[in-house]
Design an enzyme around this catalytic site. Structure first.
Site, PDB file in Angstrom:
ATOM      1  N   GLY A  12       0.781  -1.235   0.000  1.00  0.00           N
ATOM      2  CA  GLY A  12       0.000   0.000   0.000  1.00  0.00           C
ATOM      3  C   GLY A  12       0.807   1.276   0.000  1.00  0.00           C
ATOM      4  O   GLY A  12       0.368   2.281   0.570  1.00  0.00           O
ATOM      5  N   THR A  13       1.975   1.299  -0.661  1.00  0.00           N
ATOM      6  CA  THR A  13       2.763   2.532  -0.690  1.00  0.00           C
ATOM      7  C   THR A  13       2.050   3.639  -1.470  1.00  0.00           C
ATOM      8  O   THR A  13       2.089   4.811  -1.077  1.00  0.00           O
ATOM      9  CB  THR A  13       4.159   2.285  -1.286  1.00  0.00           C
ATOM     10  OG1 THR A  13       4.023   1.655  -2.562  1.00  0.00           O
ATOM     11  CG2 THR A  13       4.987   1.396  -0.366  1.00  0.00           C
ATOM     12  N   ARG A  67     -13.812 -13.085 -12.970  1.00  0.00           N
ATOM     13  CA  ARG A  67     -15.119 -12.461 -13.239  1.00  0.00           C
ATOM     14  C   ARG A  67     -15.987 -12.455 -11.978  1.00  0.00           C
ATOM     15  O   ARG A  67     -16.625 -11.438 -11.666  1.00  0.00           O
ATOM     16  CB  ARG A  67     -15.822 -13.192 -14.388  1.00  0.00           C
ATOM     17  CG  ARG A  67     -17.236 -12.679 -14.659  1.00  0.00           C
ATOM     18  CD  ARG A  67     -17.780 -13.114 -16.008  1.00  0.00           C
ATOM     19  NE  ARG A  67     -17.285 -12.216 -17.057  1.00  0.00           N
ATOM     20  CZ  ARG A  67     -16.328 -12.533 -17.925  1.00  0.00           C
ATOM     21  NH1 ARG A  67     -15.779 -13.722 -17.888  1.00  0.00           N
ATOM     22  NH2 ARG A  67     -15.934 -11.673 -18.844  1.00  0.00           N
ATOM     23  N   MET A  91      -3.302  -6.648  -7.796  1.00  0.00           N
ATOM     24  CA  MET A  91      -2.556  -7.620  -8.586  1.00  0.00           C
ATOM     25  C   MET A  91      -3.432  -8.622  -9.333  1.00  0.00           C
ATOM     26  O   MET A  91      -2.993  -9.731  -9.637  1.00  0.00           O
ATOM     27  CB  MET A  91      -1.566  -8.372  -7.682  1.00  0.00           C
ATOM     28  CG  MET A  91      -0.549  -7.471  -7.019  1.00  0.00           C
ATOM     29  SD  MET A  91       0.413  -6.483  -8.189  1.00  0.00           S
ATOM     30  CE  MET A  91       1.333  -7.778  -9.012  1.00  0.00           C
ATOM     31  N   ASN A 108      -5.455   3.929 -12.783  1.00  0.00           N
ATOM     32  CA  ASN A 108      -4.375   3.018 -12.430  1.00  0.00           C
ATOM     33  C   ASN A 108      -3.049   3.736 -12.585  1.00  0.00           C
ATOM     34  O   ASN A 108      -2.897   4.589 -13.468  1.00  0.00           O
ATOM     35  CB  ASN A 108      -4.396   1.783 -13.344  1.00  0.00           C
ATOM     36  CG  ASN A 108      -3.299   0.793 -12.996  1.00  0.00           C
ATOM     37  OD1 ASN A 108      -3.155   0.374 -11.847  1.00  0.00           O
ATOM     38  ND2 ASN A 108      -2.507   0.411 -13.983  1.00  0.00           N
ATOM     39  N   HIS A 110       0.965   3.056 -13.358  1.00  0.00           N
ATOM     40  CA  HIS A 110       1.868   2.045 -13.901  1.00  0.00           C
ATOM     41  C   HIS A 110       3.290   2.591 -13.858  1.00  0.00           C
ATOM     42  O   HIS A 110       3.518   3.750 -14.241  1.00  0.00           O
ATOM     43  CB  HIS A 110       1.475   1.709 -15.345  1.00  0.00           C
ATOM     44  CG  HIS A 110       2.344   0.656 -15.959  1.00  0.00           C
ATOM     45  ND1 HIS A 110       2.241  -0.674 -15.625  1.00  0.00           N
ATOM     46  CD2 HIS A 110       3.354   0.738 -16.868  1.00  0.00           C
ATOM     47  CE1 HIS A 110       3.141  -1.370 -16.316  1.00  0.00           C
ATOM     48  NE2 HIS A 110       3.837  -0.536 -17.070  1.00  0.00           N
TER      49      HIS A 110
END
Length: 210
Positions: A12-13, A67, A91, A108, A110
């Protein structure tokens, strides 16, 4: 006020970067309302608890498929009246039900300059290993909207980080987090909550603030 949910799987950084930004008053018109973890032992849940943010576990191992897990996440997010979903070290691949429920409302981060070193298989240290193996001189981080294609959604913000001659994947990972991810993720979240982002094809336009 936009209610924000952060989806996590590990330490959780990036969640901490959002918590710190909120404490500094930098998440304008947004509030961290929930943290949802795919693992019950994720340290990110402890970070959430310390910050007074409700934490929930939607454990991948309890569902037969991605799903089914995705549908459970969507149901929980709707129950919590969430307006923005942030993937911060989550993840697992989310199926189309999530994108359909939150079109252009999932962010998100990246750890590379998309479209370089992204897509299936590029996560965690693998991204930095690939950048060093290729010999690029500059890497960085990208915040993008999530669509059905892994790392394929419209780009919101990017920040570059120079690669050093003596970098290892671990040292590069740390510097990309500190110099890029932890800066542009809270910024992108605030821009969304302020209503300053609009998507036109592949381009994200950022309007002037008040």
């Amino acid at each position: 006020m936009i209610r924000i949910a952060v989806l996590v799987s590990g330490g959780g950084t990036n969640l901490q970067a959002l918590i710190d930004a909120q404490n500094r008053g930098e998440l304008k018109n947004g509030v961290l309302a929930a943290v949802l973890s795919s693992r019950p032992d994720a340290y990110a849940l402890e970070r959430a608890a310390q910050a007074g943010i409700p934490g929930y576990v939607v454990a991948r191992k309890e569902y037969a498929s991605n799903r089914e897990m995705t549908c459970a996440l969507v149901a929980k997010l709707r129950e919590l009246d969430i307006g923005l979903v942030v993937l911060a070290g989550f993840m697992h691949i989310l199926t189309e039900e999530m994108v359909q429920a939150y079109p252009n409302a999932i962010l998100n981060v990246h750890p590379a300059l998309i479209p370089s070193f992204c897509g299936a298989g590029y996560y965690g240290l693998h991204v930095h290993e690939a950048a060093l193996a290729y010999g690029v001189k500059v890497t960085g981080a990208t915040v993008h909207f999530v669509n059905e294609e892994p790392d394929g959604g419209p780009i919101v913000l990017q920040k570059a980080v120079e690669i050093r001659e003596d970098d290892t994947p671990e040292s590069l990972q740390r510097r990309v987090m500190e110099q890029a991810e932890w800066q542009i993720l809270p910024r992108a979240v605030s821009l969304f909550c302020e209503g300053r982002l609009s998507v036109e094809g592949r381009a994200v336009k950022i309007s002037e603030g008040a």
